[in-house]
Design an enzyme around this catalytic site. Structure first.
Site, mmCIF file in Angstrom:
data_model
loop_
_atom_site.group_PDB
_atom_site.id
_atom_site.type_symbol
_atom_site.label_atom_id
_atom_site.label_comp_id
_atom_site.label_asym_id
_atom_site.label_seq_id
_atom_site.Cartn_x
_atom_site.Cartn_y
_atom_site.Cartn_z
ATOM 1 N N TRP A 156 0.683 -1.186 0.132
ATOM 2 C CA TRP A 156 -0.011 0.094 0.008
ATOM 3 C C TRP A 156 0.798 1.466 0.132
ATOM 4 O O TRP A 156 0.414 2.332 -0.271
ATOM 5 C CB TRP A 156 -0.988 0.050 1.194
ATOM 6 C CG TRP A 156 -1.791 -1.183 1.357
ATOM 7 C CD1 TRP A 156 -2.211 -1.606 0.452
ATOM 8 C CD2 TRP A 156 -2.133 -1.870 2.851
ATOM 9 N NE1 TRP A 156 -2.949 -3.042 0.784
ATOM 10 C CE2 TRP A 156 -3.056 -2.781 2.398
ATOM 11 C CE3 TRP A 156 -1.964 -1.325 4.019
ATOM 12 C CZ2 TRP A 156 -3.719 -3.710 3.137
ATOM 13 C CZ3 TRP A 156 -2.561 -2.433 4.981
ATOM 14 C CH2 TRP A 156 -3.350 -3.309 4.602
ATOM 15 N N TYR B 18 -15.361 -3.275 -3.741
ATOM 16 C CA TYR B 18 -15.353 -1.867 -3.854
ATOM 17 C C TYR B 18 -16.958 -1.349 -3.962
ATOM 18 O O TYR B 18 -16.918 -0.135 -4.304
ATOM 19 C CB TYR B 18 -14.313 -1.652 -4.938
ATOM 20 C CG TYR B 18 -12.959 -1.424 -4.166
ATOM 21 C CD1 TYR B 18 -12.572 -0.604 -3.456
ATOM 22 C CD2 TYR B 18 -12.203 -2.542 -4.756
ATOM 23 C CE1 TYR B 18 -11.240 -0.850 -2.880
ATOM 24 C CE2 TYR B 18 -10.930 -2.893 -4.032
ATOM 25 C CZ TYR B 18 -10.412 -1.820 -3.250
ATOM 26 O OH TYR B 18 -8.996 -1.652 -2.826
ATOM 27 N N ASP C 236 -14.812 -11.231 -1.041
ATOM 28 C CA ASP C 236 -13.817 -10.486 -0.284
ATOM 29 C C ASP C 236 -14.305 -10.619 1.070
ATOM 30 O O ASP C 236 -15.245 -11.101 1.442
ATOM 31 C CB ASP C 236 -13.593 -9.146 -0.914
ATOM 32 C CG ASP C 236 -12.291 -8.703 -0.728
ATOM 33 O OD1 ASP C 236 -11.945 -7.979 0.605
ATOM 34 O OD2 ASP C 236 -11.521 -8.737 -1.721
ATOM 35 N N ASP C 237 -13.576 -9.570 1.894
ATOM 36 C CA ASP C 237 -13.923 -9.299 3.502
ATOM 37 C C ASP C 237 -15.509 -9.095 3.342
ATOM 38 O O ASP C 237 -15.906 -8.147 2.801
ATOM 39 C CB ASP C 237 -13.265 -8.038 3.903
ATOM 40 C CG ASP C 237 -13.196 -7.908 5.393
ATOM 41 O OD1 ASP C 237 -13.705 -8.746 6.066
ATOM 42 O OD2 ASP C 237 -12.571 -6.917 5.658
ATOM 43 N N LYS D 204 -6.607 -14.381 -2.377
ATOM 44 C CA LYS D 204 -6.157 -12.862 -2.027
ATOM 45 C C LYS D 204 -5.964 -13.104 -0.590
ATOM 46 O O LYS D 204 -6.864 -13.088 0.399
ATOM 47 C CB LYS D 204 -7.315 -11.994 -2.257
ATOM 48 C CG LYS D 204 -7.002 -10.501 -1.851
ATOM 49 C CD LYS D 204 -8.160 -9.610 -2.516
ATOM 50 C CE LYS D 204 -7.760 -8.213 -1.974
ATOM 51 N NZ LYS D 204 -8.858 -7.185 -2.086
ATOM 52 N N ASP E 195 -4.621 -10.922 2.477
ATOM 53 C CA ASP E 195 -4.288 -9.538 2.739
ATOM 54 C C ASP E 195 -3.815 -9.210 4.063
ATOM 55 O O ASP E 195 -3.517 -10.163 4.983
ATOM 56 C CB ASP E 195 -5.728 -8.882 2.740
ATOM 57 C CG ASP E 195 -5.809 -7.490 2.105
ATOM 58 O OD1 ASP E 195 -4.838 -6.797 2.222
ATOM 59 O OD2 ASP E 195 -6.719 -7.001 2.064
ATOM 60 N N CYS F 286 -1.387 -9.006 -0.891
ATOM 61 C CA CYS F 286 -2.112 -7.567 -0.661
ATOM 62 C C CYS F 286 -1.499 -7.077 0.788
ATOM 63 O O CYS F 286 -1.414 -8.087 1.723
ATOM 64 C CB CYS F 286 -3.200 -7.677 -0.736
ATOM 65 S SG CYS F 286 -4.117 -6.100 -0.774
ATOM 66 N N ASP G 5 -5.218 1.059 -1.606
ATOM 67 C CA ASP G 5 -6.521 0.654 -2.182
ATOM 68 C C ASP G 5 -7.073 1.774 -3.080
ATOM 69 O O ASP G 5 -6.911 2.978 -2.912
ATOM 70 C CB ASP G 5 -7.576 0.600 -0.973
ATOM 71 C CG ASP G 5 -7.693 -0.584 -0.434
ATOM 72 O OD1 ASP G 5 -6.629 -1.376 -0.350
ATOM 73 O OD2 ASP G 5 -8.533 -0.785 0.232
#
Length: 524
Positions: free
Chosen positions: A65, A191, A220-221, A325, A327, A367, A386
């Site tokens: 990031w 997103y 995803d989360d 993925k 993270d 990630c 992000d």
């Protein structure tokens, strides 16, 4: 220029202290200089190299990031570090309040100083007064036998992008970089839905995704019961094996998000195994704070933790998930007390190797990850902060979600792509509703990522796509497959010129201005 505090001269070098022994060799090469060596004993922070600092430098942060950018050093000002996120910023955050740092490498016009490996130590550069100093931080780890010194290089090339790509090729060779190279498109839930994801919305997008030739469909989360309790889904979601089965039956490769080195203070995992985390003064050490709770780091030096990690990913793989993925990986590398006296970097790499072994030939996307230590252990890597459904021109360049800074990193770290891994520039947001991104901003992001031949993952409620969304996506696909070069990668202005040879549309040139939010695409 100095090596270990001595004038830089070709030949063998030795350093003996009361704590450690080091032997090395410095050689001239066709590209500049290379330093290799060995060391043993109790090792803290070692100064490797010192030279006069440039006035402008191309800087890199240690994990996904963080920024990678050209900076006028005269404009830099030190500031305070958010203690809740200090290790997301640096592995040596105490230094950031008094000096500027660059991790793994730093470059100036025509020159690059860098480390090719990070297997035991954390390599970084500090700007101290008028000097640029290269350090290896071993965190007072004791090595009973000799271990390799992280390889250091000084490289010269009048073509700055060639300088970066040659460095990446050397890193790839030194770390035996291997990754899946097949191209695919995907869909990710994050997103649009963030933590409000529901199973009915997953099912809706599974149907709609067929129109867009999406190969990977990634949850995803937002599905999990808690951070660390990955096999337990929250209310409203079926069990993970049913989720994977449903995605497979719809014709997609199932993908899943985890933060495997993180564990929440509220999780069942932590309640059952409070001794499984990295500690400070014998108590659980805060890795970061997120989801309105404290997050600890799993102690990856423990065999029981590694067995749990292997069983977790083996189970997910057996369920049918083939895209992972992973993270917030920086948590696995935070300094602290571990069961075995290994360095934080060693612990991180041990954890990644366990995941890699457990999932076999599946695709692993890193990630929030330390970059150099992950080479050879992941197939893809997020290389920026992000993105967001807004440009974020007024937001500071500090890893805060913003489309502008995510895209900037996709450009400045483009030299890593298909050398170290597949670059993930973060998801394309092509919806025309429930977004602050204009059509031009959506085009700039999508076309730049495509010309750079990055991974292409959509992250929208697909029912919000209109004709403009479809047109941008189809044009994006036509711009993939080329070999890209950023002609002015050391620009400290927001305008970049990218050439790509051999895309599906032939040779193209893209000029993009991230501040004016304009672009010119020629040759497509």
């Amino acid at each position: 220029m100095e090596i270990f505090g001595r004038k830089m001269m070709e030949g063998e070098l030795k350093v003996e202290t009361k704590d450690f022994s080091l032997k090395a060799e410095l050689r001239k090469t066709d590209f500049g200089w290379i330093l290799n060596g060995w060391l043993k004993g109790k090792v803290g922070r070692i100064e490797i190299f010192r030279t006069k600092a440039p006035k402008r430098a191309f800087l890199n942060n240690w994990q996904s990031w963080g920024p990678c950018r050209m900076m006028d050093l005269g404009q830099f000002q030190v500031g305070s570090v958010d203690k809740d996120w200090q290790y997301a910023v640096s592995l040596v955050p105490e230094l950031l309040e008094r000096t500027l740092l660059s991790d793994y490498f730093v470059a100036e016009d025509g020159k690059l100083y860098g480390f090719l490996t990070s297997k035991f130590a954390h390599p970084f550069f500090a700007f101290e007064d008028q000097d640029l100093v290269a350090y290896l931080e071993y965190f007072d780890t004791f090595f009973e036998d000799y271990v390799p010194l992280e390889t250091f290089v000084l490289m010269e090339n009048s073509d700055n992008y060639e300088l970066l790509t040659r460095y990446a090729e050397m890193v790839a060779k030194q770390n035996e970089a291997r990754f899946k190279e097949d191209r695919f498109t995907g869909w990710c839930s994050w997103y649009h839905y963030f933590l409000d994801l529901t199973w009915p919305e997953v099912l809706k997008n599974l149907e709609l995704a067929r129109k867009y030739s999406v190969r990977v469909f990634q949850i995803d989360d937002g599905y999990e019961a808690d951070i660390g309790d990955w096999l337990d889904t929250k209310e409203g979601f079926p069990k993970l094996d049913e989720i994977a089965k449903t995605i497979l039956e719809k014709g997609f490769e199932p993908g899943i998000w985890t933060a495997p080195f993180s564990v929440s203070e509220t999780s069942k995992l932590f309640q059952q195994h409070p001794d499984w985390v990295v500690k400070k003064n014998g108590a659980p050490k805060l890795a970061y704070r997120n989801w309105n709770r404290k997050i600890y780091a799993l102690d990856l030096s423990r065999e029981d933790v590694k067995k749990w990690l292997f069983d977790l990913f083996s189970s997910l793989r057996q369920m049918g998930f083939s895209y992972f993925k992973i993270d917030f990986l920086f948590a696995g590398a935070i300094p602290g007390e571990r069961f075995r006296p290994i360095s934080p970097v060693e612990a991180f790499r041990e954890g990644l190797r366990v995941i890699r072994k457990a999932v076999g030939d599946a695709f692993v996307l890193g990630c929030g990850s330390p970059l150099l230590p992950a080479v050879g252990l992941v197939d893809g890597m997020r290389i920026g902060p992000d993105t967001a459904p807004y440009w974020g021109e007024d937001l500071p360049d500090r890893g805060i979600p913003a489309a502008k800074w995510a895209l900037r990193n996709a450009i400045t770290r483009s030299f890593m792509n298909r050398r170290l891994w597949q670059n993930d520039p973060d998801c394309l947001l092509l919806r025309s509703q429930k977004t602050e991104l204009s059509q031009t901003e959506r085009e700039i992001y999508a076309y730049t990522c495509a010309v750079l031949d990055n991974m292409i993952i959509l992250s929208d409620d697909l029912s919000l796509y209109d004709d403009s969304s479809d047109r941008i996506f189809q044009q994006t696909l036509r711009l993939l497959g080329g070999r890209a070069k950023v002609l002015n990668v050391f620009n400290d202005e927001p305008s970049y010129l990218i050439e790509a040879f051999g895309t599906k549309s032939g040779d193209v040139k893209l000029e993009v201005n991230l501040t004016d939010k304009t672009f010119t695409l020629k040759g497509s």
